[in-house]
Design an enzyme around this catalytic site. Structure first.
Site, PDB file in Angstrom:
ATOM      1  N   HIS A  19      44.743  69.707 104.056  1.00 20.27           N
ATOM      2  CA  HIS A  19      44.052  69.290 102.841  1.00 20.27           C
ATOM      3  C   HIS A  19      43.324  67.967 103.074  1.00 20.27           C
ATOM      4  O   HIS A  19      43.317  67.436 104.198  1.00 20.27           O
ATOM      5  CB  HIS A  19      45.007  69.235 101.646  1.00 20.27           C
ATOM      6  CG  HIS A  19      46.162  68.278 101.811  1.00 20.27           C
ATOM      7  ND1 HIS A  19      45.992  66.938 102.076  1.00 20.27           N
ATOM      8  CD2 HIS A  19      47.502  68.473 101.753  1.00 20.27           C
ATOM      9  CE1 HIS A  19      47.166  66.346 102.154  1.00 20.27           C
ATOM     10  NE2 HIS A  19      48.099  67.265 101.981  1.00 20.27           N
ATOM     11  N   HIS A  22      45.073  65.085 105.140  1.00 18.46           N
ATOM     12  CA  HIS A  22      45.085  65.283 106.599  1.00 18.46           C
ATOM     13  C   HIS A  22      43.684  65.064 107.155  1.00 18.46           C
ATOM     14  O   HIS A  22      43.502  64.464 108.213  1.00 18.46           O
ATOM     15  CB  HIS A  22      45.530  66.706 106.957  1.00 18.46           C
ATOM     16  CG  HIS A  22      46.815  67.129 106.324  1.00 18.46           C
ATOM     17  ND1 HIS A  22      46.913  68.228 105.512  1.00 18.46           N
ATOM     18  CD2 HIS A  22      48.052  66.590 106.367  1.00 18.46           C
ATOM     19  CE1 HIS A  22      48.162  68.368 105.092  1.00 18.46           C
ATOM     20  NE2 HIS A  22      48.870  67.371 105.590  1.00 18.46           N
ATOM     21  N   CYS A 127      68.084  64.509 101.289  1.00 15.51           N
ATOM     22  CA  CYS A 127      66.945  65.164 100.629  1.00 15.51           C
ATOM     23  C   CYS A 127      66.370  66.176 101.612  1.00 15.51           C
ATOM     24  O   CYS A 127      65.904  65.797 102.695  1.00 15.51           O
ATOM     25  CB  CYS A 127      65.874  64.155 100.202  1.00 15.51           C
ATOM     26  SG  CYS A 127      64.360  64.994  99.661  1.00 15.51           S
ATOM     27  N   CYS A 130      62.547  65.623 102.440  1.00 17.88           N
ATOM     28  CA  CYS A 130      62.211  64.557 103.402  1.00 17.88           C
ATOM     29  C   CYS A 130      62.937  64.754 104.723  1.00 17.88           C
ATOM     30  O   CYS A 130      62.639  64.082 105.704  1.00 17.88           O
ATOM     31  CB  CYS A 130      62.618  63.190 102.867  1.00 17.88           C
ATOM     32  SG  CYS A 130      61.842  62.753 101.339  1.00 17.88           S
ATOM     33  N   CYS A 144      65.182  61.414  94.729  1.00 21.55           N
ATOM     34  CA  CYS A 144      64.377  61.038  95.894  1.00 21.55           C
ATOM     35  C   CYS A 144      63.034  60.493  95.402  1.00 21.55           C
ATOM     36  O   CYS A 144      62.375  61.129  94.574  1.00 21.55           O
ATOM     37  CB  CYS A 144      64.164  62.278  96.762  1.00 21.55           C
ATOM     38  SG  CYS A 144      62.706  62.154  97.796  1.00 21.55           S
ATOM     39  N   HIS A 147      60.180  63.173  96.225  1.00 18.72           N
ATOM     40  CA  HIS A 147      60.227  64.533  95.672  1.00 18.72           C
ATOM     41  C   HIS A 147      60.712  64.587  94.228  1.00 18.72           C
ATOM     42  O   HIS A 147      60.620  65.638  93.592  1.00 18.72           O
ATOM     43  CB  HIS A 147      61.099  65.432  96.558  1.00 18.72           C
ATOM     44  CG  HIS A 147      60.488  65.634  97.910  1.00 18.72           C
ATOM     45  ND1 HIS A 147      60.709  64.784  98.970  1.00 18.72           N
ATOM     46  CD2 HIS A 147      59.609  66.565  98.358  1.00 18.72           C
ATOM     47  CE1 HIS A 147      60.027  65.200 100.015  1.00 18.72           C
ATOM     48  NE2 HIS A 147      59.338  66.272  99.674  1.00 18.72           N
ATOM     49  N   LYS A 296      48.453  62.381  91.614  1.00 19.70           N
ATOM     50  CA  LYS A 296      48.867  62.732  92.960  1.00 19.70           C
ATOM     51  C   LYS A 296      48.390  64.147  93.314  1.00 19.70           C
ATOM     52  O   LYS A 296      48.432  65.038  92.476  1.00 19.70           O
ATOM     53  CB  LYS A 296      50.401  62.656  93.016  1.00 19.70           C
ATOM     54  CG  LYS A 296      50.915  62.432  94.390  1.00 19.70           C
ATOM     55  CD  LYS A 296      52.404  62.168  94.420  1.00 19.70           C
ATOM     56  CE  LYS A 296      52.841  62.254  95.878  1.00 19.70           C
ATOM     57  NZ  LYS A 296      54.236  62.152  96.090  1.00 19.70           N
ATOM     58  N   LYS A 299      50.398  70.753  95.249  1.00 15.76           N
ATOM     59  CA  LYS A 299      50.204  72.201  95.157  1.00 15.76           C
ATOM     60  C   LYS A 299      50.599  72.710  93.772  1.00 15.76           C
ATOM     61  O   LYS A 299      49.921  73.561  93.201  1.00 15.76           O
ATOM     62  CB  LYS A 299      51.103  72.860  96.195  1.00 15.76           C
ATOM     63  CG  LYS A 299      50.345  73.699  97.206  1.00 15.76           C
ATOM     64  CD  LYS A 299      51.364  74.272  98.073  1.00 15.76           C
ATOM     65  CE  LYS A 299      51.187  75.263  99.050  1.00 15.76           C
ATOM     66  NZ  LYS A 299      52.309  75.546  99.886  1.00 15.76           N
TER      67      LYS A 299
HETATM   68  N1  MSP Z   1      55.015  65.535 110.474  1.00 15.81           N
HETATM   69  C1  MSP Z   1      55.028  64.262 109.878  1.00 15.81           C
HETATM   70  C2  MSP Z   1      54.341  63.240 110.776  1.00 15.81           C
HETATM   71  C3  MSP Z   1      54.955  63.100 112.137  1.00 15.81           C
HETATM   72  S1  MSP Z   1      54.044  61.996 113.115  1.00 15.81           S
HETATM   73  C4  MSP Z   1      54.990  61.732 114.439  1.00 15.81           C
HETATM   74  C5  MSP Z   1      54.274  64.299 108.557  1.00 15.81           C
HETATM   75  N2  MSP Z   1      53.420  65.300 108.388  1.00 15.81           N
HETATM   76  S2  MSP Z   1      52.506  65.522 107.069  1.00 15.81           S
HETATM   77  O1  MSP Z   1      51.883  66.807 107.240  1.00 15.81           O
HETATM   78  O2  MSP Z   1      53.257  65.319 105.901  1.00 15.81           O
HETATM   79  O3  MSP Z   1      51.377  64.471 107.196  1.00 15.81           O
HETATM   80  C6  MSP Z   1      51.471  63.205 106.611  1.00 15.81           C
HETATM   81  C7  MSP Z   1      50.159  62.497 106.844  1.00 15.81           C
HETATM   82  O4  MSP Z   1      49.077  63.271 106.296  1.00 15.81           O
HETATM   83  C8  MSP Z   1      50.022  61.156 106.158  1.00 15.81           C
HETATM   84  O5  MSP Z   1      50.656  60.114 106.838  1.00 15.81           O
HETATM   85  C9  MSP Z   1      48.515  61.039 106.155  1.00 15.81           C
HETATM   86  O6  MSP Z   1      48.061  60.778 107.434  1.00 15.81           O
HETATM   87  C10 MSP Z   1      48.104  62.420 105.726  1.00 15.81           C
HETATM   88  N3  MSP Z   1      48.148  62.569 104.271  1.00 15.81           N
HETATM   89  C11 MSP Z   1      48.822  63.529 103.576  1.00 15.81           C
HETATM   90  N4  MSP Z   1      48.562  63.372 102.245  1.00 15.81           N
HETATM   91  C12 MSP Z   1      47.752  62.323 102.048  1.00 15.81           C
HETATM   92  C13 MSP Z   1      47.072  61.786 100.928  1.00 15.81           C
HETATM   93  N5  MSP Z   1      47.211  62.249  99.701  1.00 15.81           N
HETATM   94  N6  MSP Z   1      46.203  60.768 101.160  1.00 15.81           N
HETATM   95  C14 MSP Z   1      45.954  60.289 102.410  1.00 15.81           C
HETATM   96  N7  MSP Z   1      46.566  60.794 103.479  1.00 15.81           N
HETATM   97  C15 MSP Z   1      47.620  61.669 103.327  1.00 15.81           C
HETATM   98  O7  MSP Z   1      54.473  63.390 107.762  1.00 15.81           O
END
Ligand code: MSP
Length: 633
Positions: A19, A22, A127, A130, A144, A147, A296, A299
């Protein structure tokens, strides 16, 4: 020898499709990577997917898929998405790769052997979302904080990593390297966590509860905690300890993460590195969160922004520009389509697009499209050159510290100065008097030189626009070499320019809400099928519109001149949605062997393809610049 730069994104969980969040982090990584490429550095850009753990198992079950099939599918969605957003990573790592799994076992064994891992019984609040235990103090109203669900009390025997042993060392290290975690607010947040005693980290999960993970090398009944496995990706991808990539790039490691995963990166990771005897990363760069219309992204609420849809509607460069310009790196930002449309129309179509097309059009009008020789190259240029040099300085210093929005404000101040410069110097007046030719040439030369430099400055964020601008300015479209590109006076007098194009069409449409999406998706009735042989008889070619004018007697038709390797005159029903000047330079798909016909008195030798519904008409062109006449199959 070149300098080096290593950039990483988090590896994303494969429990959901990619999304906006990412996409933002990965676009930032690509932007900074391109910036260092332009500076002549050797760079390495790592991204990938995090594929073990409870969450992934639950999602696979929900989708009724085998775990392996599920992780392959989602991982591939990430992998395929990045190139469509012009993101050019060097390595895409998956934690389910055999090499990575073996590597994690080696490191675990090493830390175990050194006495930093012990076995003990633990009871705590866990949790599942997390995948970690929480202390009472960390919970908000017993839930949490991420969540908003109550964690479960569980009791089990597990392996623990002695983080507490390294707490004082890490506090001191941060003080000795004050910009290791940036922006500063996140360094302060980490230091504030560290004010309380650190608990040891539970790094195992019994196989009775979770099988989808890497088995501990010293106990077959357990798999490793997903974070321990995931963080190690940053060095397993480089081939630690002997890999050439590790030697070259680890000393200059820059991680990018959002604030949600500050704790694992700002505390667990440096301590794991220290315990394994590996030097610490150079910088941890932390950004804020994208919210959607002030709330926020989630989904359940149904407000998740799909980056692919944004790119398809607004274009890759425009989407990249918006997210980079709109978010102050480190703070939260709000995403909404009206704001994006506003920025595209004002910053891109009006400011940059107009500056570009006005300048090129004037050079064609007054100098036959050839870069003029400026009469007094360096002297007497005080109303122009200093603005360019100061924009370059501002841009460079801000990019270095990840202040992308400020770097782009600096470029747009220059663009605005240049637009005013045109209004003040009024080249159309200068062109009327012979005695002003020198001044006219100086003004046009300055503008072209400014545009050449701007094309380089926007390259990291808008690589496609860089190619369009450079090719129209008669410059190479290779990755710009910054030292060369940002030196004043590099555009050679006598260079032939291409005809002007509109870099960014204005967006007139309303943002795509759920309601109008359904009308977009409504299929128009399909025509009867034809055989492949019949289809093959149609000769589709790439064309470039070189001229467009209205047809006096027609409300709908425009008369186009299209270069398809030969010149064609084509009458096209585009005038309700396009102004003739907006079409010049556009690449289109032409049916080249359609029988010529006269329409409203105009000979039409082909057809320009367009997508048409009740509200819109949109011409269809190739995804990249292609030579006119190229066959479409
Ligand atoms: N798998 C772990 C990361 C391991 S790294 C060794 C993880 N994955 S995640 O799919 O949840 O990705 C989190 C990351 O996605 C955030 O740190 C950020 O880079 C990005 N984002 C996810 N949602 C976001 C927003 N709403 N806004 C900005 N970036 C965010 O955590």
């Amino acid at each position: 020898m070149n300098d080096n730069f290593y950039i990483t994104t988090p590896i994303y969980y494969v429990n959901a499709k990619p999304h906006l969040g990412h996409a933002y982090t990965t676009i930032v990584a690509d932007v900074i990577n391109r910036f260092y490429n332009m500076k002549g550095y050797d760079t390495f850009f790592l991204t990938g997917t995090d594929e073990h753990g409870d969450k992934v198992v639950k999602s696979a079950l929900k989708e009724n898929l085998g775990i392996k099939a599920y992780v392959d599918y989602i991982s591939d969605l990430f992998k395929q998405l990045w190139p469509t957003l012009s993101i050019g990573y060097d390595r895409f790592i998956r934690t389910t790769e055999t090499g990575h799994k073996a590597f994690v076992k080696d490191i675990l064994q090493k830390i175990y052997d050194s006495g930093d891992i012990y076995f003990s019984e633990y009871e705590g609040l866990y949790c599942y979302g997390c995948e970690r235990f929480y202390t009472e103090r960390e919970l908000i109203n017993g839930n949490c904080p991420d969540h908003n669900t109550a964690p479960e009390r569980i009791k089990e025997s597990n392996y623990f990593f002695k983080m507490s042993r390294y707490q004082d060392w890490w506090i001191q290290y941060i003080h000795e390297h004050p910009d290791i975690i940036r922006p500063e607010r996140y360094k302060n947040e980490v230091l504030s966590f560290l004010k309380d005693p650190l608990e040891d980290l539970c790094i195992s999960r019994p196989k009775s509860r979770l099988k989808w993970g890497i088995t501990l090398p010293f106990d077959n009944n357990y798999v490793t905690y997903v974070w321990f496995d995931a963080l190690l990706n940053y060095i397993s991808a480089l081939g630690y300890p002997d890999g050439e990539l590790f030697k070259q790039f680890w000393p200059v490691a820059n991680h990018i993460v959002a604030k949600d995963i500050l704790k694992p990166h700002g505390i667990y990771w440096p301590i794991i590195l220290k315990a394994a005897g590996i030097p610490i990363y150079k910088h941890l760069n932390v950004h804020g969160y994208w919210n959607i219309d002030q709330s926020k992204m989630s989904k359940t609420v149904g407000n998740v922004v799909d980056p692919l849809a944004m790119k398809n509607i607004y274009g890759t460069d425009a989407f990249r520009y918006f997210v980079i310009r709109e978010m102050v790196f480190g703070l939260d930002a709000d995403f909404n389509e009206p704001a994006m449309i506003l920025r595209i129309n004002s910053d891109l179509a009006n400011d940059l697009g107009n500056l570009f097309s006005r300048t090129i059009t004037m050079v064609h009008k007054y100098c036959q499209g050839i870069v003029p020789t400026p009469p007094h190259f360096i002297e007497n240029n005080e109303d122009f050159k200093p603005y360019v040099l100061s924009a370059i300085n501002d841009y460079m210093s801000n990019m270095e510290i990840f202040a992308f929005h400020k770097a782009h404000i600096a470029i747009w101040e220059l663009i605005s100065h240049m637009n005013k410069y045109i209004d003040i110097t009024a080249p159309w007046e200068l062109a009327k008097q012979k005695k002003s030719t020198d001044t006219l040439h100086q003004v046009l030369y300055n503008l072209l030189e400014g545009l050449r430099i701007i094309s380089c400055l926007i390259f990291p964020v808008m690589p496609e626009t860089y190619v369009k601008m450079s090719s129209h300015l008669g410059q190479s479209t290779d990755i710009p070499n910054m030292t060369e590109y940002l030196t004043w006076g590099k555009i050679k007098p006598g260079t032939q320019l291409l005809k002007s194009i509109s870099l960014f069409p204005r967006i007139e449409a309303k943002p795509h809400s759920k309601e109008d999406k359904s009308s977009i998706e409504t299929r128009q009735t399909l025509k009867p099928e034809i055989s492949f042989e019949t289809f093959q008889k149609i000769d589709f070619r790439v064309g470039v519109i070189t001229h467009a004018e209205t047809i006096r007697k027609s409300k709908k038709l425009l008369k186009l001149t299209v270069d398809i390797g030969e010149t064609r005159s084509i009458a096209a029903g585009l005038s309700t949605h396009y102004k003739p000047e907006d079409l010049i330079g556009k690449q289109v798909v032409v049916v080249a062997n359609l029988k010529p016909a006269k329409l409203m008195g105009v000979l039409s030798q082909g057809m320009v393809l367009a997508a048409v519904n009740d509200n819109e008409t949109c011409i269809i062109g190739p995804d990249k610049l292609m030579a006119p006449g190229t066959s479409i199959q």
